[in-house]
Scaffold this active site. Structure first.
Site, PDB file in Angstrom:
ATOM      1  CG  HIS A 205      -0.395   0.360   2.505  1.00 46.28           C
ATOM      2  ND1 HIS A 205      -0.602   1.584   3.100  1.00 46.28           N
ATOM      3  CD2 HIS A 205       0.370  -0.351   3.361  1.00 46.28           C
ATOM      4  CE1 HIS A 205       0.007   1.621   4.266  1.00 46.28           C
ATOM      5  NE2 HIS A 205       0.600   0.460   4.444  1.00 46.28           N
ATOM      6  CB  CYS A 330       2.143   3.945  12.811  1.00 44.30           C
ATOM      7  SG  CYS A 330       2.123   3.207  11.170  1.00 44.30           S
TER       8      CYS A 330
END
Length: 403
Positions: A205, A330
């Site tokens: 991705h 993240c």
């Protein structure tokens, strides 16, 4: 009235799926639904054949062979398999690992877990540009060192580590060399033999492939790493990663890798020009602004800018027409300043002032030209509200000159 979509400048977090990749995936989401491990009928055979082709396509992106890839759910799993798998397999030879303070959490948190199991980890400091010195690795090596893990490109500032030079050092040592290359495919050329790495992680991705699929390169020559699996049940992927293969996504990763490799030279040059256009426009128009990271040895699509005397989050809210990041995606749920910028020596107040712009396929010069004045206006507005900026100007103080 249709609401205007923000300009997407957060490609280091994830990239949009290339329509050509979706076209390659669709048959395997519909009529070609077979399990690649089913060896007794055509449904399984065509799935296995598609997986084998995707392995080769993906491997070509990093200069490897399809047989050297272990297919995973993404780079986080690949990092875990590389570090835990090597550490567990080699624990009788040594229990010392080396990494850097600016690695992705998938590496740092895995190292912390291994420390709880009795392993020793040396965390190398980086310089103000975010790079390690290869001699730091050489100095940290011990007889008990079994693994060194360093990222190719930093996800927050784009800085490239001198991986080739480290690989040459480790070529004279018995330790394995793992590289988290998640941010690099499609942006900079990668050749595993040239880099001298034994293990390398990637995620589809990040180069316009689907989410939820990635790979771990495991060298089949030279040191030939042996890994303990972290998933059990069926013995798939040569016993290193059990689980039914996600055929549609693997096919998508292969297609995305093929496009990324073919288009890399032109796309890298285009992205670098856009990045420089954005940087130049903002640095020329806004005082007390600086680029974080290495100015030459970095990804072509990434710039991390500190706008002194404002909050990065406030700037993002003030310019809703852009989708950017004030830190690693993240860890963006945390209000703590970026640990990467802290490790590079930025004080907390400056780390809080930072924005990461990461460009990709859909971005255009026209988008950049529209956003620059909006950002300039927003920074000026926010600084008008800041007594610190006014005081600094009165006293003739400059954060940029003194950093």
């Amino acid at each position: 009235m249709v609401e205007e979509r923000p300009v997407y400048l957060d490609h280091n977090a994830t990239t949009p799926l290339d329509p050509r990749v979706l076209d390659a995936m669709l048959p395997f989401l519909r009529e070609r639904f077979g399990n690649a491990a089913s060896k007794t009928h055509p449904f399984g055979w065509e799935a296995a054949e598609a997986v084998d082709r995707a392995r080769e396509q993906t491997a070509a992106l990093i200069g490897a062979t399809g047989k050297e890839l272990v297919l995973t759910s993404g780079a986080t799993e690949a990092d875990n398999l590389a570090l835990k798998g090597a550490a567990w397999k080699l624990r009788d030879k040594g229990r010392h690992l080396i990494t850097a303070t600016t690695e992705h959490k998938a590496v740092l948190d895995t190292c912390k877990h291994l420390e709880q199991e009795g392993f020793e980890v040396t965390y190398l400091a980086v310089d103000r540009t975010g790079r390690i010195d290869p001699e730091q690795v050489a100095a940290a090596l011990k007889k008990e060192t079994i693994l060194v893990s360093l990222m190719l490109a930093n996800n927050e500032v784009g800085t490239l580590h001198p991986i080739r030079e480290v690989g040459e050092i480790l070529g004279r040592h018995g330790a394995l060399f793992h590289c988290d290359a998640t941010q690099a495919p499609g942006k900079v050329p990668i050749a595993v033999d040239d880099l001298g790495v034994d293990l390398l992680s990637l995620s589809a991705h990040k180069f316009n492939g689907p989410k939820g699929v990635g790979a771990l390169y495991v060298r089949r020559s030279g040191k030939r790493p042996r890994l303990e699996p972290i998933l059990h049940g069926g013995g798939h992927e040569r016993g290193m990663r059990s689980g039914t293969l996600n055929v549609p996504s693997i096919v998508g990763m292969g297609a995305a890798a093929e496009f990324a490799l073919a288009e890399l030279p032109a796309e890298a040059a285009r992205l670098a020009a856009l990045r420089d256009r954005l940087e130049r426009g903002l640095l020329e128009a806004i005082d007390e602004t600086a680029v974080n990271g290495h100015r030459e040895s970095r990804l072509p699509n990434t710039t991390n800018l500190s706008f002194a005397f404002i909050e990065g989050e406030s700037l993002m809210m003030r310019v809703p027409s852009m989708a950017v990041s004030s830190g690693s995606a993240c860890t963006s749920a945390s209000l703590e300043p970026s640990y990467v910028l802290r490790a590079m020596g930025l004080p907390d107040e400056m780390a809080h002032c930072s924005i990461r712009f990461s460009l990709g396929k859909g971005n255009t010069p026209e988008q950049i030209d529209v956003l620059i004045p909006r950002i300039v206006e927003a920074v000026a507005f926010l600084r008008e509200l800041s007594p610190l900026y006014e005081e600094a100007k009165k006293k003739g103080l400059s954060w940029v000159k003194n950093r």
